[in-house]
Design an enzyme around this catalytic site. Structure first.
Site, PDB file in Angstrom:
ATOM      1  N   HIS A  54       0.845  -1.198   0.000  1.00 47.42           N
ATOM      2  CA  HIS A  54       0.000   0.000   0.000  1.00 47.42           C
ATOM      3  C   HIS A  54       0.889   1.260   0.000  1.00 47.42           C
ATOM      4  CE1 HIS A  54      -3.605   2.334   1.577  1.00 47.42           C
ATOM      5  NE2 HIS A  54      -2.614   3.135   1.918  1.00 47.42           N
ATOM      6  N   GLU A  55       1.881   1.257   0.885  1.00 40.55           N
ATOM      7  CA  GLU A  55       2.794   2.408   0.975  1.00 40.55           C
ATOM      8  C   GLU A  55       3.606   2.570  -0.311  1.00 40.55           C
ATOM      9  OE1 GLU A  55       2.615   4.448   3.334  1.00 40.55           O
ATOM     10  OE2 GLU A  55       1.351   3.263   4.645  1.00 40.55           O
ATOM     11  N   HIS A  58       1.649   4.470  -2.911  1.00 47.10           N
ATOM     12  CA  HIS A  58       1.790   5.922  -2.747  1.00 47.10           C
ATOM     13  C   HIS A  58       3.170   6.377  -3.240  1.00 47.10           C
ATOM     14  CE1 HIS A  58      -1.773   6.556  -0.325  1.00 47.10           C
ATOM     15  NE2 HIS A  58      -1.400   5.658   0.574  1.00 47.10           N
ATOM     16  N   ASP A 141      -5.824   8.631   3.823  1.00 47.05           N
ATOM     17  CA  ASP A 141      -5.742   8.959   2.395  1.00 47.05           C
ATOM     18  C   ASP A 141      -6.980   9.747   1.949  1.00 47.05           C
ATOM     19  OD1 ASP A 141      -3.366   7.561   2.236  1.00 47.05           O
ATOM     20  OD2 ASP A 141      -4.389   5.686   1.798  1.00 47.05           O
TER      21      ASP A 141
HETATM   22 ZN    ZN Z   1      -2.521   5.127   2.215  1.00 44.66          ZN
END
Ligand code: ZN
Length: 264
Positions: A54-55, A58, A141
């Protein structure tokens, strides 16, 4: 200099670190989730791998926008990607913010249908990560997406203020529900919830992260007015851990997973 975290490896040149508390808690978390230590450990490692991915979602979009990603750090309370030279343009910020949840959604779609004792549960956790991160409050987010949208209407400082205020309300709710539980059912699907100290801790952690970011934007704004642009460092992410969302999460997860293992 850094003695509170350990380097696990690098992905796309970005150091991935684990806070020492996570390494200490890992075996304990593993026993909470399953009667089989190995399966429990695989599950917990899978969850934190999901947070890293997930990171990275980004981070990779951020790098394409000209950001510098210093590191990704995992802690018992989730993951953060530390970046500087953050894009302030709303469209860039939106794309960086949505990339993480989209990775979680993709992992959920891929993993949920796979039969087995661990993978579908990691898929389920990713579905929760997707939904939870889209809550429109800082520093989630969803809060960044909201800020990007509001920035186009009333400027970045005011937009951050609104998103941070919403974040504070959310954090206060987390802390209150974490400490006292929720006796009633709201909106037909939230609650009743039992007390959950971890939820309260996440609330406090998010509150601090949100305020730190607001101060950063304030400083950036003042620096802009005085002598040009000054890049700050922010923590882009609070990917909350999986054990904070369910009704009495630890118990229900232990039950769910142990029930699954008993069937085998
Ligand atoms: Zn996030």
């Amino acid at each position: 200099m850094r003695n509170d975290s350990i380097l696990l490896g690098r992905a796309f040149g970005i150091p991935i670190r684990a806070h020492i508390m996570l390494l200490i808690l890992l075996p304990i978390l593993a026993t909470l989730y399953s009667s089989s230590f190995i399966l429990g450990l695989l599950f917990v490692i899978g969850v934190f791998t999901s947070v890293v991915l997930h990171e990275l979602g980004h981070s990779l979009v951020a790098i394409r926008k000209g950001c510098h990603v210093h590191e990704i750090v995992l802690s018992p309370l989730g993951g953060v990607a530390k970046m500087s030279n953050i894009p302030a343009r709303p469209m860039d910020e939106f794309q960086v913010a949505i990339a993480g949840p989209l990775v979680s959604l993709a992992l959920a779609v891929i993993l949920l249908p796979i039969p087995g004792p661990v993978l579908p549960y990691i898929g389920y956790i990713n579905a929760i990560l997707f939904v939870f991160n889209l809550i429109p409050a800082f520093p989630m987010d969803g809060g960044r997406i909201l800020r990007a949208f509001l920035t186009t209407k009333k400027g970045r400082l005011q937009a951050t203020k609104t998103a941070v205020t919403l974040g504070k309300v959310l954090c206060a709710l987390f802390i209150l529900v974490g400490l006292f539980g929720l006796k009633v059912r709201l909106f037909g699907f939230i609650g009743p919830l039992s007390r959950n100290p971890i939820l309260a801790l996440i609330g406090i952690y998010m509150l601090r992260a949100g305020q730190a970011e607001y101060r950063m934007v304030q400083m950036e704004y003042q620096a802009n007015r005085r002598n040009g642009f000054q890049n700050g460092e922010i923590e882009v992410e609070v990917s909350p851990p999986p054990y904070a969302q369910n009704e009495n999460p630890l118990q229900s997860w232990t039950e769910k997973i142990s029930r699954l293992f008993k069937n085998r």
